[in-house]
Design a protein around this motif. Structure first.
Motif, PDB file in Angstrom:
ATOM      1  N   GLU A   1      34.521 -13.815  29.378  1.00 64.89           N
ATOM      2  CA  GLU A   1      34.081 -13.226  30.119  1.00 64.89           C
ATOM      3  C   GLU A   1      35.211 -13.153  31.831  1.00 64.89           C
ATOM      4  N   ALA A   2      36.073 -13.918  32.028  1.00 63.51           N
ATOM      5  CA  ALA A   2      36.948 -13.810  33.391  1.00 63.51           C
ATOM      6  C   ALA A   2      37.907 -13.072  32.512  1.00 63.51           C
ATOM      7  N   LEU A   3      38.224 -12.138  31.086  1.00 64.86           N
ATOM      8  CA  LEU A   3      39.168 -11.704  31.009  1.00 64.86           C
ATOM      9  C   LEU A   3      38.354  -9.919  30.547  1.00 64.86           C
ATOM     10  N   ALA A   4      37.254 -10.279  30.788  1.00 64.80           N
ATOM     11  CA  ALA A   4      36.494  -8.790  31.008  1.00 64.80           C
ATOM     12  C   ALA A   4      36.295  -8.146  32.140  1.00 64.80           C
ATOM     13  N   ARG A   5      35.880  -8.946  33.238  1.00 71.54           N
ATOM     14  CA  ARG A   5      35.694  -9.005  34.323  1.00 71.54           C
ATOM     15  C   ARG A   5      37.718  -8.585  35.048  1.00 71.54           C
ATOM     16  N   GLY A   6      38.381  -8.093  34.164  1.00 65.26           N
ATOM     17  CA  GLY A   6      40.538  -8.424  35.056  1.00 65.26           C
ATOM     18  C   GLY A   6      40.241  -9.548  35.604  1.00 65.26           C
ATOM     19  N   LEU A   7      40.420 -10.279  35.406  1.00 68.21           N
ATOM     20  CA  LEU A   7      40.989 -11.745  36.104  1.00 68.21           C
ATOM     21  C   LEU A   7      42.236 -12.205  35.194  1.00 68.21           C
ATOM     22  N   GLY A   8      42.321 -11.525  34.301  1.00 68.96           N
ATOM     23  CA  GLY A   8      43.462 -11.637  33.169  1.00 68.96           C
ATOM     24  C   GLY A   8      44.368 -12.097  33.731  1.00 68.96           C
ATOM     25  N   GLU A   9      45.342 -10.886  35.061  1.00 66.93           N
ATOM     26  CA  GLU A   9      46.530 -11.050  35.140  1.00 66.93           C
ATOM     27  C   GLU A   9      46.743 -12.420  36.621  1.00 66.93           C
ATOM     28  N   GLN A  10      45.574 -12.931  36.423  1.00 65.19           N
ATOM     29  CA  GLN A  10      45.942 -14.354  37.782  1.00 65.19           C
ATOM     30  C   GLN A  10      45.891 -15.127  36.442  1.00 65.19           C
ATOM     31  N   ASP A  11      45.891 -16.430  37.627  1.00 60.44           N
ATOM     32  CA  ASP A  11      46.500 -17.756  36.936  1.00 60.44           C
ATOM     33  C   ASP A  11      45.591 -18.514  35.546  1.00 60.44           C
ATOM     34  N   SER A  12      45.627 -19.513  34.932  1.00 60.23           N
ATOM     35  CA  SER A  12      44.751 -20.182  34.420  1.00 60.23           C
ATOM     36  C   SER A  12      43.682 -20.082  34.521  1.00 60.23           C
ATOM     37  N   ARG A  13      43.596 -20.512  35.975  1.00 59.97           N
ATOM     38  CA  ARG A  13      42.058 -20.881  36.561  1.00 59.97           C
ATOM     39  C   ARG A  13      41.289 -20.378  36.745  1.00 59.97           C
ATOM     40  N   ALA A  14      41.849 -18.653  36.386  1.00 60.14           N
ATOM     41  CA  ALA A  14      41.125 -17.620  37.206  1.00 60.14           C
ATOM     42  C   ALA A  14      39.109 -17.794  36.267  1.00 60.14           C
ATOM     43  N   PHE A  15      39.274 -18.466  35.863  1.00 57.61           N
ATOM     44  CA  PHE A  15      38.217 -18.527  35.096  1.00 57.61           C
ATOM     45  C   PHE A  15      37.115 -19.297  36.097  1.00 57.61           C
ATOM     46  N   LEU A  16      37.329 -19.579  36.607  1.00 58.42           N
ATOM     47  CA  LEU A  16      36.588 -21.230  37.555  1.00 58.42           C
ATOM     48  C   LEU A  16      35.866 -20.300  38.408  1.00 58.42           C
ATOM     49  N   LYS A  17      36.624 -18.877  39.113  1.00 56.42           N
ATOM     50  CA  LYS A  17      35.859 -18.410  39.973  1.00 56.42           C
ATOM     51  C   LYS A  17      34.229 -17.806  39.704  1.00 56.42           C
ATOM     52  N   LEU A  18      34.003 -17.999  38.496  1.00 53.73           N
ATOM     53  CA  LEU A  18      32.539 -17.654  37.567  1.00 53.73           C
ATOM     54  C   LEU A  18      31.827 -18.735  37.705  1.00 53.73           C
ATOM     55  N   GLN A  19      31.962 -19.818  37.910  1.00 56.06           N
ATOM     56  CA  GLN A  19      30.876 -21.161  37.770  1.00 56.06           C
ATOM     57  C   GLN A  19      30.107 -20.730  39.340  1.00 56.06           C
ATOM     58  N   PRO A  20      31.057 -20.558  39.898  1.00 57.69           N
ATOM     59  CA  PRO A  20      29.876 -20.807  41.061  1.00 57.69           C
ATOM     60  C   PRO A  20      28.556 -19.221  41.588  1.00 57.69           C
ATOM     61  N   GLU A  21      29.331 -18.287  40.625  1.00 61.07           N
ATOM     62  CA  GLU A  21      28.636 -17.496  40.726  1.00 61.07           C
ATOM     63  C   GLU A  21      27.382 -17.619  39.997  1.00 61.07           C
ATOM     64  N   SER A  22      27.607 -18.306  38.607  1.00 60.50           N
ATOM     65  CA  SER A  22      26.379 -18.179  37.721  1.00 60.50           C
ATOM     66  C   SER A  22      25.934 -19.132  38.020  1.00 60.50           C
TER      67      SER A  22
END
Length: 55
Positions: free
Chosen positions: A13-34
């Motif tokens: 999901e993080a990759l689909a939202r364009g967070l792929g250029e960030q570091d490996s923790r970028a997907f954690l930004k989605l948790q508060p949103e969900s």
């Protein structure tokens, strides 16, 4: 194994939202949103805390 699948789902999901250029923790930004929460901190408070740690 379900945790691995959940992590993969969140990272995909993080990759689909364009967070792929960030570091490996970028997907954690989605948790508060969900969870429907917003995490924020007063910048002055953070600076003060950092200065205290460095002292």
């Amino acid at each position: 194994m379900w945790m691995v699948n959940l992590t993969l789902e969140q990272m995909t999901e993080a990759l689909a939202r364009g967070l792929g250029e960030q570091d490996s923790r970028a997907f954690l930004k989605l948790q508060p949103e969900s969870a429907g929460k917003k995490i924020a901190a007063d910048p002055d408070c953070l600076v003060s805390a950092i200065q205290e740690v460095r002292a």
